[in-house]
Design an enzyme around this catalytic site. Structure first.
Site, PDB file in Angstrom:
ATOM      1  N   SER A   1       0.836  -1.191   0.000  1.00  0.00           N
ATOM      2  CA  SER A   1       0.000   0.000   0.000  1.00  0.00           C
ATOM      3  C   SER A   1       0.881   1.255   0.000  1.00  0.00           C
ATOM      4  O   SER A   1       1.640   1.449  -0.946  1.00  0.00           O
ATOM      5  CB  SER A   1      -0.955  -0.057   1.197  1.00  0.00           C
TER       6      SER A   1
ATOM      7  N   ASP B   1      -9.996  -5.499  -3.462  1.00  0.00           N
ATOM      8  CA  ASP B   1      -9.410  -4.545  -2.519  1.00  0.00           C
ATOM      9  C   ASP B   1     -10.319  -3.315  -2.421  1.00  0.00           C
ATOM     10  O   ASP B   1     -10.659  -2.701  -3.440  1.00  0.00           O
ATOM     11  CB  ASP B   1      -8.022  -4.165  -3.042  1.00  0.00           C
TER      12      ASP B   1
ATOM     13  N   HIS C   1      -7.391  -5.996   0.893  1.00  0.00           N
ATOM     14  CA  HIS C   1      -6.198  -5.186   1.190  1.00  0.00           C
ATOM     15  C   HIS C   1      -5.446  -5.699   2.425  1.00  0.00           C
ATOM     16  O   HIS C   1      -4.461  -5.094   2.840  1.00  0.00           O
ATOM     17  CB  HIS C   1      -6.636  -3.735   1.432  1.00  0.00           C
TER      18      HIS C   1
END
Lengths: 277, 277
Positions: free
Chosen positions: A146, A222, A255
């Protein structure tokens, strides 16, 4: 430096250290996994892992299950905290700016410029510390998740020759064009968007002098895919620049660290091949 | 029942459910890992995992890395919470009695007897719920850590024929003879130590009618080794009873999930062999 944790793990040691960072002007905590091969006297390659928003050094070392693969391949794992820390360090409201949200840049704006120099820390000071205190060679790889996936891509692209390989999980590929990045870059780097290009992977591939292949895994479900991550912007930029990219979208995955755990073995094998080449 | 989490993981799904337990008189949360084979239409064997003091269903599912091995072997993983929960449920000062410390017994003493019936929950109600709502067969194995290692050993020994295999990480093998067990058993089962024998693995092996082999891994540098765990008491009891035991002491390893993660693959392979036999 002080060793805060020392835990046997897959035949090696998962340690956590606190050390002084002159670059950041504060103490930093770092996870260091030493695989069983570290006892053998030879210097081992190192994979640097950059975590995402809100994380510390703990998230990766407790949840990713990476030690198993590092032990198989004889790779040291180094997982630093995600920002400067401490009472002297400025912070902001919200999880996406300030502490836990360093974005791996060297800030140029007040009040951030004094401490928020994660670029210099990750690229220079941290490897120097690792290579001075552990049986670590200068064969380096970098990965992250991320915000940390952005960091891995941007720092590898900005520093040709410094990393043998780079990969990312669900990275913020175009921070200049998504809310997380616009907020952080606006604060740390100021309003001039030209300055943002130095830390935007989709801009950096256009001028990259080294064709280091980018390996990116992305969960298809995600929750941040369309709003913050937008991996197809990286795909388009790589196609335009002729930069090698392997982008895999995994339907169903989100995620979380369950996604990272599911594919970290493949990433470590990818880095191991580059590090031993 | 309500699905609280649903996360793709190693080709399957790591879910968390809330369901009503009539036995415990409260809602319970449970981690359920469905490996990729669960989509195939056949019923799969189940490994029940019992966690230790202070844990919820989250510890095992986020830190053990077990899903990889469950996916390889086609085993469902079920990880319940460690005690009844909720505002109606009595609790106590300290981490080692009350909520988060159910010790897998059926309490007989006030104020615990109404809700603290983890034995019945784990052995009867939970498997019935699992086998009714998931593609789970009645081929069951059981394992756990610390307090949950005690639970796995005691419940398997108390219920011949119910589990195909049993294993434990750093179990409290003789709760009647260590402070954690004396406190919990005294509260839940009362002062008569005869009643404690029904939940003490070192007592249960003496009268076990089924010679189910016990697999136990123990960290040699576990901070609770001498005071609370004392695996050699189990070794002596098994030798006296002629009960099969494989006890492995691992130098350097502590009581943490880094220890569990390092050896969970071996345990799941052990259970897979028994479950497919």
């Amino acid at each position: 430096m002080e060793r805060l944790e020392h835990r046997a793990c897959f035949g090696g040691w998962q340690d956590v250290y606190r050390h002084r960072s002159d670059v950041l002007g504060c103490d930093m905590t770092v996870g260091v996994y030493l695989p069983p091969q570290a006892a053998g006297g030879t210097r081992l390659p190192v994979l640097y892992w950059l975590s995402g928003l809100t994380c510390t050094e703990q998230n990766f070392i407790t949840k990713a299950g990476a030690q198993r693969y590092a032990a198989e391949h004889g790779i040291i794992l180094v997982a630093p905290d995600t920002s400067p820390r401490g009472d002297d360090v400025p912070d902001a409201e919200g999880y996406d700016l300030g502490k836990g949200a360093g974005f791996y840049v060297n800030a140029t704006q007040d009040p951030w410029a004094r401490h928020y120099r994660m670029d210099d820390y990750v690229v220079r000071e941290l490897p120097a510390w690792v290579e001075a205190h552990f049986p670590a060679s200068d064969a380096r790889a970098i990965s992250g998740h991320s915000m940390g996936g952005h960091g891995a891509l941007a720092l590898a692209l900005r520093n040709p020759g410094r990393y043998r390989s780079v990969s990312a999980f669900a990275p913020i590929v175009a921070p200049s064009r998504v809310p997380w990045g616009e907020k952080a870059f606006g604060a740390y780097l100021g309003p001039d968007r030209e300055a943002w290009k130095r830390y935007d992977a989709t801009e950096l591939v256009a001028t990259a002098t080294e064709r280091l292949p980018l390996l990116v895994d992305q969960g298809g479900d995600d929750e941040f895919l369309d709003g913050q991550l937008r991996p197809h912007l990286l795909q388009a930029a790589c196609e335009a620049a002729g930069h090698p990219l392997e982008l895999r979208i995994h339907p169903g995955y989100d995620h979380s660290y369950y996604f990272i755990a599911s594919f970290i073995g493949r990433h470590i094998a990818h880095h191991a091949a580059a590090l031993s080449a």
